[in-house]
Design a protein around this motif. Structure first.
Motif, PDB file in Angstrom:
ATOM      1  N   GLN A  61     -13.864  55.217  -4.614  1.00 57.73           N
ATOM      2  CA  GLN A  61     -13.083  56.525  -4.664  1.00 57.73           C
ATOM      3  C   GLN A  61     -12.007  56.376  -5.890  1.00 57.73           C
ATOM      4  N   TRP A  65      -9.706  59.225 -14.070  1.00 51.47           N
ATOM      5  CA  TRP A  65      -9.881  60.594 -14.505  1.00 51.47           C
ATOM      6  C   TRP A  65      -9.749  61.411 -13.316  1.00 51.47           C
ATOM      7  N   ASP A  66      -9.336  60.978 -11.881  1.00 56.21           N
ATOM      8  CA  ASP A  66      -9.471  61.585 -10.706  1.00 56.21           C
ATOM      9  C   ASP A  66      -8.594  62.966 -10.732  1.00 56.21           C
ATOM     10  N   VAL A  69     -11.230  65.261 -12.550  1.00 57.99           N
ATOM     11  CA  VAL A  69     -12.630  65.577 -11.594  1.00 57.99           C
ATOM     12  C   VAL A  69     -12.576  64.413 -10.844  1.00 57.99           C
ATOM     13  N   ASP A  70     -12.440  64.839  -9.370  1.00 55.75           N
ATOM     14  CA  ASP A  70     -12.286  63.713  -8.248  1.00 55.75           C
ATOM     15  C   ASP A  70     -13.760  63.100  -8.440  1.00 55.75           C
ATOM     16  N   THR A  71     -13.980  61.717  -8.410  1.00 55.33           N
ATOM     17  CA  THR A  71     -15.139  61.282  -8.539  1.00 55.33           C
ATOM     18  C   THR A  71     -15.286  60.026  -7.542  1.00 55.33           C
ATOM     19  N   ARG A  72     -16.544  59.921  -7.055  1.00 54.36           N
ATOM     20  CA  ARG A  72     -16.769  58.771  -6.122  1.00 54.36           C
ATOM     21  C   ARG A  72     -18.335  58.549  -6.418  1.00 54.36           C
ATOM     22  N   MET A 110     -23.900  59.517  -7.197  1.00 54.68           N
ATOM     23  CA  MET A 110     -22.607  59.939  -7.610  1.00 54.68           C
ATOM     24  C   MET A 110     -22.023  61.364  -7.266  1.00 54.68           C
ATOM     25  N   GLU A 111     -20.927  61.468  -6.776  1.00 53.33           N
ATOM     26  CA  GLU A 111     -20.237  62.656  -6.280  1.00 53.33           C
ATOM     27  C   GLU A 111     -18.816  62.969  -7.102  1.00 53.33           C
ATOM     28  N   VAL A 112     -18.997  64.364  -7.572  1.00 57.74           N
ATOM     29  CA  VAL A 112     -17.625  64.997  -8.195  1.00 57.74           C
ATOM     30  C   VAL A 112     -17.351  66.012  -7.416  1.00 57.74           C
ATOM     31  N   THR A 113     -15.879  66.304  -7.388  1.00 60.57           N
ATOM     32  CA  THR A 113     -15.115  67.578  -6.645  1.00 60.57           C
ATOM     33  C   THR A 113     -14.324  68.210  -7.784  1.00 60.57           C
ATOM     34  N   SER A 121     -18.060  69.348  -2.329  1.00 63.90           N
ATOM     35  CA  SER A 121     -18.187  68.462  -3.380  1.00 63.90           C
ATOM     36  C   SER A 121     -19.694  68.651  -4.004  1.00 63.90           C
TER      37      SER A 121
END
Length: 157
Positions: A61, A65-66, A69-72, A110-113, A121
């Protein structure tokens, strides 16, 4: 979370799936968030059955660059049970037996919020059932679906 998916192009078939999942967090270890996930999957088109999956998930997590764009990213491994033998699951060769109801399940995601979207998300997921090179009753084939989904994370206590 819901997944709507299209069949792999090499199948050239009318096969789709939708899934509803529930993930239960277990905690953090080695920088990963660990969880258990259960899935109820409905196939329609040339395959018309249900699938039940249970898996461990490891989710990374932290990305530089979170703040924009919060990325997981996540990977999962477990078991998959289909209510009937999936007719379109390819085999390694024509001599191989048909697929089985119980196979290994793998997922990559791959997840983005978006900023400000606290609980919502979007994600891209690979949904993979596999005989693991013959480990499951000699099944050497499997299936892949690529899906897009929306996730809602319920606020914690």
């Amino acid at each position: 979370m819901d997944i709507i998916s299209e069949p792999p192009p090499e199948l050239n078939s009318d096969a789709h799936l939708a899934a509803v999942t529930y993930g239960h967090p277990l905690g953090e270890w080695l920088g990963f968030a660990w969880e258990l996930e259960g899935q109820l999957v409905r196939h329609w088109g040339e395959q018309r059955h249900y699938e039940f999956n249970a898996l461990w998930v490891a989710r990374w997590q932290r990305f530089p660059w979170d703040r924009w764009v919060d990325t997981r990213i996540a990977g999962g491994h477990g078991l998959s049970y289909a209510t009937e033998r999936p007719p379109l699951e390819p085999r390694a060769s024509r001599e191989d037996r048909d697929s089985m109801r119980l196979l290994t399940y793998l997922m990559a995601e791959m997840e983005v919020t978006a900023p400000g979207a606290q609980h919502w998300s979007g994600f891209l997921r690979i949904h993979h059932r596999s005989g693991v090179f013959g480990v499951h009753s000699g099944v050497r084939g499997g299936s892949n679906f690529v899906g897009l989904g929306i996730r809602y994370r319920f606020p914690g206590p």
